[in-house]
Design a protein around this motif. Structure first.
Motif, PDB file in Angstrom:
ATOM      1  N   ARG A 137       0.834  -1.285  -0.026  1.00 33.17           N
ATOM      2  CA  ARG A 137      -0.099  -0.116  -0.051  1.00 33.17           C
ATOM      3  C   ARG A 137       1.070   1.143   0.111  1.00 33.17           C
ATOM      4  NH1 ARG A 137      -5.214  -2.089  -0.773  1.00 33.17           N
ATOM      5  NH2 ARG A 137      -4.836  -4.365  -0.613  1.00 33.17           N
ATOM      6  N   GLU A 138       0.404   2.262  -0.741  1.00 26.05           N
ATOM      7  CA  GLU A 138       0.895   3.491  -0.741  1.00 26.05           C
ATOM      8  C   GLU A 138       0.345   4.774  -0.080  1.00 26.05           C
ATOM      9  OE1 GLU A 138       1.626   4.251  -4.978  1.00 26.05           O
ATOM     10  OE2 GLU A 138       2.307   2.287  -5.167  1.00 26.05           O
ATOM     11  N   VAL A 139      -0.737   4.691   0.205  1.00 25.53           N
ATOM     12  CA  VAL A 139      -1.290   5.757   1.291  1.00 25.53           C
ATOM     13  C   VAL A 139      -2.369   5.249   2.137  1.00 25.53           C
ATOM     14  CG1 VAL A 139      -3.140   5.820  -0.586  1.00 25.53           C
ATOM     15  CG2 VAL A 139      -2.830   7.771   0.684  1.00 25.53           C
ATOM     16  N   ILE A 140      -2.157   6.121   3.270  1.00 26.47           N
ATOM     17  CA  ILE A 140      -3.159   5.634   4.494  1.00 26.47           C
ATOM     18  C   ILE A 140      -4.224   6.714   4.561  1.00 26.47           C
ATOM     19  CG2 ILE A 140      -3.035   5.259   6.711  1.00 26.47           C
ATOM     20  CD1 ILE A 140      -1.397   3.106   5.393  1.00 26.47           C
ATOM     21  N   ARG A 141      -5.284   6.517   4.593  1.00 23.78           N
ATOM     22  CA  ARG A 141      -6.395   7.775   4.847  1.00 23.78           C
ATOM     23  C   ARG A 141      -7.148   7.312   6.119  1.00 23.78           C
ATOM     24  NH1 ARG A 141      -7.149   6.448  -1.177  1.00 23.78           N
ATOM     25  NH2 ARG A 141      -6.073   8.153  -2.117  1.00 23.78           N
ATOM     26  N   ALA A 142      -7.625   8.728   6.411  1.00 20.36           N
ATOM     27  CA  ALA A 142      -8.503   8.583   7.742  1.00 20.36           C
ATOM     28  C   ALA A 142      -9.328   9.926   7.850  1.00 20.36           C
ATOM     29  CB  ALA A 142      -7.778   8.521   8.866  1.00 20.36           C
ATOM     30  N   LYS A 158     -22.872  16.761   7.965  1.00 22.50           N
ATOM     31  CA  LYS A 158     -21.673  15.858   8.555  1.00 22.50           C
ATOM     32  C   LYS A 158     -20.774  15.974   7.884  1.00 22.50           C
ATOM     33  CE  LYS A 158     -25.145  12.132   9.871  1.00 22.50           C
ATOM     34  NZ  LYS A 158     -25.395  10.742   9.826  1.00 22.50           N
ATOM     35  N   ASP A 159     -19.972  17.387   8.175  1.00 18.31           N
ATOM     36  CA  ASP A 159     -18.615  17.802   7.741  1.00 18.31           C
ATOM     37  C   ASP A 159     -17.515  16.864   8.243  1.00 18.31           C
ATOM     38  OD1 ASP A 159     -20.395  19.622   6.581  1.00 18.31           O
ATOM     39  OD2 ASP A 159     -19.847  21.329   7.932  1.00 18.31           O
ATOM     40  N   MET A 160     -16.430  16.601   7.592  1.00 21.05           N
ATOM     41  CA  MET A 160     -15.441  15.962   8.021  1.00 21.05           C
ATOM     42  C   MET A 160     -14.068  16.472   7.422  1.00 21.05           C
ATOM     43  SD  MET A 160     -16.111  13.182   9.888  1.00 21.05           S
ATOM     44  CE  MET A 160     -17.607  12.883  10.483  1.00 21.05           C
ATOM     45  N   VAL A 161     -13.114  16.293   8.211  1.00 23.95           N
ATOM     46  CA  VAL A 161     -11.743  16.726   7.963  1.00 23.95           C
ATOM     47  C   VAL A 161     -11.014  15.405   7.546  1.00 23.95           C
ATOM     48  CG1 VAL A 161      -9.356  17.442   8.791  1.00 23.95           C
ATOM     49  CG2 VAL A 161     -11.412  18.454   9.451  1.00 23.95           C
ATOM     50  N   THR A 162     -10.319  15.386   6.296  1.00 28.05           N
ATOM     51  CA  THR A 162      -9.607  14.131   5.876  1.00 28.05           C
ATOM     52  C   THR A 162      -8.050  14.347   6.143  1.00 28.05           C
ATOM     53  OG1 THR A 162      -9.227  15.137   3.679  1.00 28.05           O
ATOM     54  CG2 THR A 162     -11.397  13.841   4.038  1.00 28.05           C
ATOM     55  N   GLY A 217      -7.101  18.083   4.998  1.00 29.78           N
ATOM     56  CA  GLY A 217      -7.781  18.530   4.094  1.00 29.78           C
ATOM     57  C   GLY A 217      -9.342  18.851   4.908  1.00 29.78           C
ATOM     58  N   GLY A 218      -9.896  19.847   4.094  1.00 30.57           N
ATOM     59  CA  GLY A 218     -11.291  20.169   4.510  1.00 30.57           C
ATOM     60  C   GLY A 218     -11.177  21.335   5.768  1.00 30.57           C
ATOM     61  N   PRO A 219     -12.239  21.474   6.183  1.00 30.05           N
ATOM     62  CA  PRO A 219     -13.360  20.335   6.351  1.00 30.05           C
ATOM     63  C   PRO A 219     -14.177  20.653   5.172  1.00 30.05           C
ATOM     64  CG  PRO A 219     -13.468  22.015   8.228  1.00 30.05           C
ATOM     65  CD  PRO A 219     -12.486  22.478   7.331  1.00 30.05           C
TER      66      PRO A 219
END
Length: 208
Positions: free
Chosen positions: A156-161, A193-197, A182-184
């Protein structure tokens, strides 16, 4: 969803061979100042398994049976109801790529993550939490280090949350680990339901 964790320095290592994949931590009351950053990829027995130290904090692969212990404490750890964010299916289907930290058989922390079945480049951290007594010891960072190292070994090359915009501790923690924030993003998880990435590109990550 990420646990509000205190920003901490790198994880502690006992004086044991790295090949044993053993990491120990004091509680917050016993935390020491001197800490050594491990090369996590070299300290995994295999992609998703770690070691155990009797009488110390042990980190191991999760199992479906861990769900009840996790769900029984997360509301107290967060100080508000959060159990709906972690359905049982995550432990039934993604235990192999998730981690449990325990001291003397008592849950001290966990990380629930998985590798994407649709994007062969990506892995995702869905939920991570640390017992308040173990915050500030480097445990959260070590759980992330181990998951990222295992994801890297899986190609894997990228981790997201993601997290909520008001979770400033989680945002600071991910920034400290090198995640791009990124974001919100408005309505990310539906209306209002806004989120920060968070996104970490593993090849550029300096800790491996």
């Amino acid at each position: 969803m990420q646990e509000p964790v205190q920003k901490s320095s790198t994880s502690l290592l006992p004086q044991t061979p790295c090949a044993q994949s053993v990491f120990t931590y004091p509680s917050r009351r016993r935390a020491r100042r001197s800490r050594v950053r491990p090369r996590a990829a070299e300290c995994l027995r295999n992609r998703w398994h770690t070691g155990h130290v009797d009488g110390q904090l042990a980190i191991r692969r999760a199992a479906a049976a861990d769900y009840d212990a996790i769900i029984g404490v997360v509301d107290g750890w967060w100080g508000r109801p959060v159990t709906t964010a972690l359905p049982r299916l995550f432990l039934e289907h993604f235990a192999h790529t998730s981690l449990i930290a325990e001291r003397d058989g008592v849950l001290a922390g966990f990380l629930i993550g998985f590798v994407s079945p649709d994007d062969p480049r990506a892995a995702y951290i869905h939920f991570a939490g640390i017992d308040p007594d173990h915050r500030g010891t480097g445990l959260a960072r070590d759980l992330y280090n181990r998951f990222i190292a295992a994801a890297k070994s899986d190609g894997r090359e990228v981790i997201r949350a993601i997290t909520s915009p008001n979770n400033v501790a989680s945002i600071a923690f991910h920034k400290a680990l090198g995640f791009d924030v990124g974001g919100p993003i408005m309505d990310y998880n539906g209306p209002h339901k806004d989120m920060v990435t968070f996104e970490l590109h593993i090849p550029a990550w300096p800790q491996l």
